[in-house]
Design a protein around this motif. Sequence first.
Motif: not given
Length: 91
Positions: A62-64, A54-57, A10, A87-88, A82, A84
Amino acid sequence: MEKFALLLVDDVPENIYSLRMMIEDSFDVNIFTALSAQEGIEILMKENIDLILTDVQMPEIDGFEFIEIRWVFGVQLKPLFKIILGLIVFF
């Protein structure tokens, strides 16, 4: 027996701190932290990680993208589910 290894990624240090405190209060695990996807990749190359939160943004990657990039570096984790919600979660 080795402890379960968890990676928190993050870009907000306060988020990592809060998650780490909540997890450490409830579980006996090894926690690795990264403030960027790049740091996360570096940890994945050195450590045997069982779970990634993991944070997405995040800026830059990014997380993806982080989850996709780890395959390029040969880090084989099997996604079981997953979540969403910022977080992932990957095992």
